[in-house]
Design an enzyme around this catalytic site. Structure first.
Site, PDB file in Angstrom:
ATOM      1  N   HIS A   1      35.457 -12.284 -17.589  1.00 63.02           N
ATOM      2  CA  HIS A   1      35.214 -13.729 -17.576  1.00 63.02           C
ATOM      3  C   HIS A   1      34.996 -14.264 -18.990  1.00 63.02           C
ATOM      4  O   HIS A   1      35.662 -15.213 -19.424  1.00 63.02           O
ATOM      5  CB  HIS A   1      33.979 -14.005 -16.706  1.00 63.02           C
ATOM      6  CG  HIS A   1      33.654 -15.452 -16.546  1.00 63.02           C
ATOM      7  ND1 HIS A   1      33.986 -16.174 -15.427  1.00 63.02           N
ATOM      8  CD2 HIS A   1      33.005 -16.327 -17.375  1.00 63.02           C
ATOM      9  CE1 HIS A   1      33.568 -17.424 -15.572  1.00 63.02           C
ATOM     10  NE2 HIS A   1      32.974 -17.543 -16.740  1.00 63.02           N
ATOM     11  N   GLU A   2      34.069 -13.644 -19.711  1.00 68.20           N
ATOM     12  CA  GLU A   2      33.752 -14.127 -21.060  1.00 68.20           C
ATOM     13  C   GLU A   2      34.882 -13.819 -22.042  1.00 68.20           C
ATOM     14  O   GLU A   2      35.155 -14.620 -22.949  1.00 68.20           O
ATOM     15  CB  GLU A   2      32.440 -13.500 -21.551  1.00 68.20           C
ATOM     16  CG  GLU A   2      31.232 -13.785 -20.668  1.00 68.20           C
ATOM     17  CD  GLU A   2      30.918 -15.267 -20.521  1.00 68.20           C
ATOM     18  OE1 GLU A   2      31.418 -16.065 -21.326  1.00 68.20           O
ATOM     19  OE2 GLU A   2      30.164 -15.625 -19.595  1.00 68.20           O
TER      20      GLU A   2
ATOM     21  N   HIS B   1      37.481 -16.521 -21.769  1.00 65.55           N
ATOM     22  CA  HIS B   1      37.033 -17.741 -22.449  1.00 65.55           C
ATOM     23  C   HIS B   1      37.340 -17.626 -23.949  1.00 65.55           C
ATOM     24  O   HIS B   1      37.901 -18.547 -24.557  1.00 65.55           O
ATOM     25  CB  HIS B   1      35.522 -17.925 -22.272  1.00 65.55           C
ATOM     26  CG  HIS B   1      35.116 -18.530 -20.965  1.00 65.55           C
ATOM     27  ND1 HIS B   1      35.784 -19.579 -20.374  1.00 65.55           N
ATOM     28  CD2 HIS B   1      34.063 -18.247 -20.136  1.00 65.55           C
ATOM     29  CE1 HIS B   1      35.188 -19.909 -19.236  1.00 65.55           C
ATOM     30  NE2 HIS B   1      34.137 -19.110 -19.081  1.00 65.55           N
TER      31      HIS B   1
END
Length: 210
Positions: free
Chosen positions: A22-23, A26
């Protein structure tokens, strides 16, 4: 919950993977769109240690919610700040959703070819469920969740001041909803997150088998 390693290990693997991917996405998306902030701070990596927030992980274990270390983003680097902020914000939940789909396909392929042991089934199930939960949770349009940035990018400009004013209180609203579920047994978040999670988990694990 007892300290049962057979249940803790698959959960820990799923949390580490889901938060990391997820990170990472980003950071990867922001870097592709011209913002090097995350890359320069060592966040453009698949090393889980770069993305874990110790308090967020503890909350995952003991309170059934949590978070990773937010990726720093500087919209001043973007050529199209509103559009690019939407893309960066959406990248995290999309990566979790796609991951859940891929792990579902892996489960179905193994099921058809060799069968799936109970231990491997538990790991794959947790990977699918945690990725879906994280994706759906982050789509909620309450600041600081990713969904708030996506919604902000589509709102008419004249509505932005009012929405930004609401965002000042959104973290308290979100925390209140979480605390109501954990301590007052009013599971508002579960009503929002659980039905789509179960729907997509069942879909991803069965559509080839059936």
């Amino acid at each position: 919950m007892g300290l049962d390693l057979k249940s803790i290990i698959p959960f820990a693997i799923a949390i580490l993977y889901a938060l990391t991917i997820h990170e990472f996405f980003h950071a990867w998306t922001a870097n592709k769109l011209g913002d090097p902030t995350a890359r320069m701070q060592g966040r453009l990596t698949l090393n889980p240690l770069a993305h874990l927030d110790p308090l967020g992980v503890l909350c995952f274990i003991f309170a059934h919610f949590g978070w990773g270390k937010p990726v720093p983003v500087n919209p001043a680097y973007f050529k199209h700040p509103r559009r690019d902020d939407v893309l960066v914000s959406a990248a995290g939940p999309v990566s979790n959703f796609v991951s859940a789909l891929l792990f579902g396909l892996i489960f179905q392929i193994l099921y058809k070819i060799t069968g799936v042991s109970s231990d491997l089934f538990e790991v794959l199930k947790q990977l699918i469920m945690i990725n879906l939960i994280l994706a759906i949770f982050n789509c909620i349009p309450l600041y600081p969740l990713d969904g708030s940035h996506v919604l902000k990018g589509f709102l008419p400009r004249q509505m932005l001041p009012g929405y930004e004013n609401i965002c000042r209180y959104s973290p308290f609203i979100l925390l209140g909803i979480i605390l109501m579920g954990n301590f007052a047994h009013i599971p508002i978040l579960s009503y929002v997150i659980w039905p789509p999670t179960v729907f997509f988990a069942n879909l991803f694990m069965t559509f080839m088998i059936n």
